[in-house]
Write a protein that holds these residues in place. Structure first.
Motif, PDB file in Angstrom:
ATOM      1  N   GLU B 386      30.588  40.225  39.639  1.00  0.00           N
ATOM      2  CA  GLU B 386      30.143  40.306  38.242  1.00  0.00           C
ATOM      3  C   GLU B 386      31.061  41.212  37.428  1.00  0.00           C
ATOM      4  N   ALA B 387      31.504  42.305  38.042  1.00  0.00           N
ATOM      5  CA  ALA B 387      32.422  43.211  37.349  1.00  0.00           C
ATOM      6  C   ALA B 387      33.720  42.478  37.017  1.00  0.00           C
ATOM      7  N   PHE B 388      34.169  41.658  37.970  1.00  0.00           N
ATOM      8  CA  PHE B 388      35.423  40.924  37.756  1.00  0.00           C
ATOM      9  C   PHE B 388      35.263  39.853  36.681  1.00  0.00           C
ATOM     10  N   ARG B 389      34.061  39.261  36.641  1.00  0.00           N
ATOM     11  CA  ARG B 389      33.808  38.228  35.632  1.00  0.00           C
ATOM     12  C   ARG B 389      34.043  38.803  34.225  1.00  0.00           C
ATOM     13  N   LEU B 390      33.601  40.043  34.011  1.00  0.00           N
ATOM     14  CA  LEU B 390      33.776  40.667  32.699  1.00  0.00           C
ATOM     15  C   LEU B 390      35.259  40.880  32.383  1.00  0.00           C
ATOM     16  N   LYS B 391      35.992  41.303  33.418  1.00  0.00           N
ATOM     17  CA  LYS B 391      37.437  41.514  33.226  1.00  0.00           C
ATOM     18  C   LYS B 391      38.118  40.204  32.822  1.00  0.00           C
ATOM     19  N   LEU B 392      37.719  39.139  33.500  1.00  0.00           N
ATOM     20  CA  LEU B 392      38.296  37.818  33.223  1.00  0.00           C
ATOM     21  C   LEU B 392      38.006  37.373  31.803  1.00  0.00           C
ATOM     22  N   LEU B 393      36.762  37.569  31.376  1.00  0.00           N
ATOM     23  CA  LEU B 393      36.375  37.140  30.038  1.00  0.00           C
ATOM     24  C   LEU B 393      37.099  37.968  28.987  1.00  0.00           C
ATOM     25  N   ASP B 394      37.356  39.224  29.331  1.00  0.00           N
ATOM     26  CA  ASP B 394      38.005  40.116  28.382  1.00  0.00           C
ATOM     27  C   ASP B 394      39.469  39.732  28.166  1.00  0.00           C
ATOM     28  N   GLN B 395      40.173  39.434  29.253  1.00  0.00           N
ATOM     29  CA  GLN B 395      41.606  39.145  29.142  1.00  0.00           C
ATOM     30  C   GLN B 395      42.001  38.014  30.079  1.00  0.00           C
ATOM     31  N   PRO B 396      41.564  36.796  29.750  1.00  0.00           N
ATOM     32  CA  PRO B 396      41.780  35.685  30.677  1.00  0.00           C
ATOM     33  C   PRO B 396      43.250  35.461  31.044  1.00  0.00           C
ATOM     34  N   SER B 397      44.147  35.633  30.056  1.00  0.00           N
ATOM     35  CA  SER B 397      45.548  35.295  30.328  1.00  0.00           C
ATOM     36  C   SER B 397      46.185  36.270  31.312  1.00  0.00           C
ATOM     37  N   ASN B 398      45.463  37.326  31.644  1.00  0.00           N
ATOM     38  CA  ASN B 398      45.994  38.317  32.566  1.00  0.00           C
ATOM     39  C   ASN B 398      45.763  37.922  34.028  1.00  0.00           C
ATOM     40  N   TYR B 399      45.095  36.770  34.247  1.00  0.00           N
ATOM     41  CA  TYR B 399      44.704  36.426  35.616  1.00  0.00           C
ATOM     42  C   TYR B 399      45.039  34.985  36.011  1.00  0.00           C
ATOM     43  N   ILE B 400      45.287  34.828  37.310  1.00  0.00           N
ATOM     44  CA  ILE B 400      45.350  33.496  37.895  1.00  0.00           C
ATOM     45  C   ILE B 400      44.372  33.487  39.068  1.00  0.00           C
ATOM     46  N   ALA B 401      43.997  32.304  39.522  1.00  0.00           N
ATOM     47  CA  ALA B 401      43.090  32.228  40.662  1.00  0.00           C
ATOM     48  C   ALA B 401      43.582  31.171  41.637  1.00  0.00           C
ATOM     49  N   GLN B 402      43.308  31.407  42.911  1.00  0.00           N
ATOM     50  CA  GLN B 402      43.729  30.485  43.965  1.00  0.00           C
ATOM     51  C   GLN B 402      42.596  30.322  44.970  1.00  0.00           C
ATOM     52  N   PRO B 403      42.572  29.192  45.689  1.00  0.00           N
ATOM     53  CA  PRO B 403      41.560  29.060  46.720  1.00  0.00           C
ATOM     54  C   PRO B 403      41.813  30.087  47.823  1.00  0.00           C
ATOM     55  N   THR B 404      40.785  30.459  48.566  1.00  0.00           N
ATOM     56  CA  THR B 404      40.974  31.362  49.689  1.00  0.00           C
ATOM     57  C   THR B 404      41.617  30.544  50.803  1.00  0.00           C
ATOM     58  N   LEU B 405      42.819  30.943  51.170  1.00  0.00           N
ATOM     59  CA  LEU B 405      43.544  30.154  52.167  1.00  0.00           C
ATOM     60  C   LEU B 405      43.144  30.559  53.579  1.00  0.00           C
ATOM     61  N   ALA B 406      43.096  29.541  54.460  1.00  0.00           N
ATOM     62  CA  ALA B 406      42.798  29.796  55.866  1.00  0.00           C
ATOM     63  C   ALA B 406      44.093  30.218  56.554  1.00  0.00           C
ATOM     64  N   LEU B 407      44.469  31.483  56.370  1.00  0.00           N
ATOM     65  CA  LEU B 407      45.722  32.004  56.937  1.00  0.00           C
ATOM     66  C   LEU B 407      45.743  31.873  58.460  1.00  0.00           C
ATOM     67  N   SER B 408      46.882  31.488  58.987  1.00  0.00           N
ATOM     68  CA  SER B 408      47.020  31.337  60.440  1.00  0.00           C
ATOM     69  C   SER B 408      46.886  32.694  61.121  1.00  0.00           C
ATOM     70  N   THR B 409      46.605  32.648  62.411  1.00  0.00           N
ATOM     71  CA  THR B 409      46.501  33.890  63.177  1.00  0.00           C
ATOM     72  C   THR B 409      47.543  33.897  64.290  1.00  0.00           C
ATOM     73  N   VAL B 410      47.887  35.107  64.722  1.00  0.00           N
ATOM     74  CA  VAL B 410      48.790  35.307  65.854  1.00  0.00           C
ATOM     75  C   VAL B 410      48.105  36.342  66.754  1.00  0.00           C
ATOM     76  N   PRO B 411      48.184  36.175  68.082  1.00  0.00           N
ATOM     77  CA  PRO B 411      47.585  37.165  68.970  1.00  0.00           C
ATOM     78  C   PRO B 411      48.144  38.558  68.658  1.00  0.00           C
ATOM     79  N   THR B 412      47.257  39.535  68.693  1.00  0.00           N
ATOM     80  CA  THR B 412      47.612  40.886  68.296  1.00  0.00           C
ATOM     81  C   THR B 412      46.907  41.855  69.248  1.00  0.00           C
TER      82      THR B 412
END
Lengths: 268, 470
Positions: B386-412
């Motif tokens: 909700e806090a972020f929603r306000l930031k977005l509404l305030d200055q939309p051109s300051n943001y981009i959005a992307q889907p959450t990517l299923a990043l690959s994993t490596v044994p660690t």
């Protein structure tokens, strides 16, 4: 008109400095309105650096003066033939697209009062709007030498209601941006006969982009467009960017400056 | 929950590039592992490599955790990545040459003019100036993530001064010292040629006015900078001088370096300071780090600056969306590497979608970096969203959005043994007379279980990255 220029800038440092570098925009612009007949720039003790034509079409020439040095003088002498093109910058080659000149700089930043001033006029076309904006700036800021200083912003000059050509140009650039018109600062010389309104031989005005015509000059200080009395040297987003001489000294010497400019008409 | 691609185990079977690591992993007793881990840490401390990668701030003296389990690419996987990275580096440089000249891509209506020319990173002072060989970005760092066997996405481009390459070199060095047997059992492409390749790349873009063998220097803001270690490390390995602004001065048509033998001409400056600080005469007048008059020497062909001032306009997150278009426009090719689908909040429809799907999306600041000022929807609380929603509404051109990517994993290596952790990759592409890519890069790993944020300031570590020889 044939104009003769003699422009001397003397720098004095109270302690000798280790060296000075300068960047000059001191060569008249190449466009239909002016033709250089003779032009010479000298820098006392200076080594000529590289030169290049920048994206705004100006010739920029670098100089350096090795130290220790406590006195430098830059002298510009020459003769230019000028034509009245009603302010239109005809056949001037440049790379930077007009839209890039919409970016604000510190001295041209718009505050509420500048926004109001920019919206206070209306006109049927861009050219008429640009004239109206220039008139509005001249009405809002009275010409009074000494009222402002080199770092006064457009907003400050407007609040004060007084200023010089630099303040007029900054305010006009800000107002043009309010109306989404690209605008920029121009520095140059002005020949003014005695019966004229207030003037400075080292002068500055603004250019506004008018679709179809290109860049058109407006001089709020003299309520006119540049004509054959004007010599255009170079442009920038504000006074600092368009300055005929920019320089930095290495060392702790305090700098003082003395400028004399004479522009005279040469009898044909 | 999404399935994540595990780069080592594919439905229980070990993928070929990792085949020889299985025994190594299984045969290493726990005591030996913790011994080795302590040894690695001691080695890193001794070298002094403790800076925060990517200028993320944080404690500059903190050691970034090194994970000993290497990340491996097969020869073929790498060849494809290599072609994609080089293609992208070419397109980005073509874009820069274009927008500082005629701006054909803008005239053709492929990129909105204001996005380019009103961008903070677009530098009017270099318009109309052609740098040597037309190269603006000499070191292109391209951040990649993987979501499947053949699926890679570019997260962002870094055209200015991408850092972290010292980790690529140190990680390898330490792995070779600690596990020489691994390097006998596997045929791994070397990365240690990078500093020499970088030096040659920079020498190949010497300015017009340079006569003879060019003098290359690295310009650093100084020892208080978080990446100072990397600057001095590279200068050492390249055999060039490491200088600060005060060591250089302009006289006549050249830049000079003060030395005990007197002034020496400098031809190529690999700068690790940002544009606004390069030259107080041209940019910020209050800069104490720069060299007065440098830009006039540069613009009149007396010195080369790498990366070229103004190169940042190509790696802005709003411009990022148009890189595939650049590949088509300038190269007439289809992009080999894909962009992450991106919503630009400056656009009304995009903003609407983003506001409706905040819990699924990653929202980033257009000019931000280092994982700050960012919302990871699936990991965020209701209040954060909700806090972020306000930031977005305030200055939309300051943001981009992307889907959450299923990043690959490596044994660690983790406390309980070995477990999958998410990774990304930054390879370093060198652009001069030729385009070169050392086989490898910097793999960053999110050490916290389930975390998708690999930034070192937020619990990220690093791994050695292997490319297997044919």
């Amino acid at each position: 008109m044939k104009l003769k220029v003699d422009h001397v800038t003397r720098y004095h440092y109270d302690h000798p400095v280790r060296g000075v570098v300068q960047s000059h925009r001191l060569i008249p612009s190449r466009f239909t309105g002016q033709r250089v007949q003779k032009w010479d720039v000298t820098v006392s003790g200076g080594i000529k650096g590289g030169g290049f034509r920048d994206g705004g079409g100006d010739w920029v020439q670098a100089w350096s003066v090795p130290g220790p040095v406590s006195e430098i003088s830059v002298r510009v002498q020459g003769i230019v033939e000028t034509k009245d093109l009603a302010g239109v910058l005809q056949r001037h080659r440049e790379v930077i697209p007009p839209v890039a000149w919409l970016r604000p700089t510190a001295p041209t930043r718009v505050d509420a009062a500048l926004a109001d001033l920019g919206h206070s006029v209306s006109a049927d076309d861009t050219l008429a709007l640009a004239h109206a904006l220039s008139g509005a700036v001249a009405d809002a800021i009275a010409y009074r030498p000494g009222a402002t200083h080199a770092h006064t912003t457009a907003a400050e000059a407007l609040a004060l209601g007084e200023g010089v050509c630099q303040d007029h140009a900054h305010a006009l650039i800000a107002c043009a941006r309010v109306r989404d018109l690209p605008a920029r600062y121009v520095s140059g010389y002005l020949f003014a006969s005695e019966d004229d309104t207030p003037h400075e031989a080292a002068h500055a005005w603004a250019e506004i982009w008018v679709e179809g015509l290109g860049w058109v000059g407006f001089d709020p200080s003299n309520r006119c467009c540049p004509d054959e009395r004007y010599i255009r040297l170079g442009a920038g987003a504000d006074a600092r960017e368009a300055a005929p001489i920019r320089g930095i000294a290495r060392g702790n010497g305090l700098e003082s400056l003395d400028v004399t400019v004479a522009v005279d008409a040469v009898q044909q | 929950m999404t399935d994540f691609f595990n780069e080592m185990f594919d439905s229980g079977a070990v993928r070929v590039p990792y085949a020889r690591l299985r025994d190594w992993m299984e045969e290493m007793p726990a005591e030996l592992r913790s011994l080795k881990q302590a040894e690695a840490e001691a080695l890193f401390r001794r070298i002094g490599i403790t800076f925060a990668v990517y200028g993320e701030g944080g404690d500059p003296d903190r050691l970034i955790p090194f994970d000993m389990f290497p990340r491996v690419f097969s020869h073929d996987e790498w060849r494809r990545l290599e072609r994609g990275i080089k293609q992208r580096a070419r397109a980005l440089n073509a874009f820069l040459s274009d927008v500082y000249d005629r701006g054909e891509i803008v005239r053709a209506g492929r990129i909105p003019d204001r996005l380019v020319y009103l961008n903070e990173a677009y530098e009017k002072p270099v318009a109309g100036i052609r740098p040597p060989k037309g190269v603006y970005s000499h070191i292109v760092g391209i951040d990649l993530v993987r979501t499947g066997p053949d699926q890679f996405y570019v997260l962002e481009d870094n055209c200015r001064t991408p850092s972290g390459v010292s980790y690529m070199l140190e990680n390898r060095e330490i792995m070779m010292r600690m596990f020489p047997e691994l390097f006998r059992a596997n045929r791994i492409e070397p990365v240690e040629g990078y500093p020499e390749l970088l030096r040659r790349t920079l020498a190949s873009v010497a300015p017009e006015k340079c006569r003879g063998e060019p003098t290359v220097v690295i310009l650093t803001p100084g020892h208080f900078n978080s990446a100072y270690y990397e600057h001095s490390f590279l200068a050492d390995l390249m055999g060039v001088e490491l200088v600060e602004g005060q060591d250089l001065f302009v006289e006549g048509e050249h830049v000079w370096m003060r030395t005990t033998r007197g002034p020496e001409r400098v031809d190529v400056i690999y700068r690790r300071i940002d544009d606004p600080f390069l030259d107080p005469l041209c940019f910020r007048p209050d800069s104490m780090l720069g060299i007065p008059g440098l830009m006039d020497v540069y613009r009149s062909g007396g010195v080369t600056i790498a990366s070229a001032p103004g190169a940042g306009v190509a790696d802005d997150k709003a411009i990022y969306c148009f890189v595939p278009e650049m590949v088509r426009f300038y190269l007439g090719e289809e992009p080999i590497l894909e962009n992450v689908p991106t919503w630009q909040c400056a656009r009304h429809d995009d903003l609407k979608y983003v506001l409706e799907h905040l819990p699924e999306l990653v929202v980033k600041e257009v000019h931000g970096s280092g994982g700050y000022g960012m919302l990871v929807g699936p990991k965020a609380t209701k209040e954060q969203i909700e806090a972020f929603r306000l930031k977005l509404l305030d200055q939309p051109s300051n943001y981009i959005a992307q889907p959450t990517l299923a990043l690959s994993t490596v044994p660690t290596f983790v406390e309980e043994g070995v477990a999958p952790r998410h990774v990304d990759l930054r390879p370093y592409c060198l652009v001069g007379e030729r385009i070169e890519l050392v086989p490898g890069g910097l793999t960053r790993v999110a050490l916290t279980e389930g975390s998708l944020v690999v930034n070192s300031s937020q619990g990220g570590g690093v791994k050695d990255t292997w490319v297997l020889a044919e």
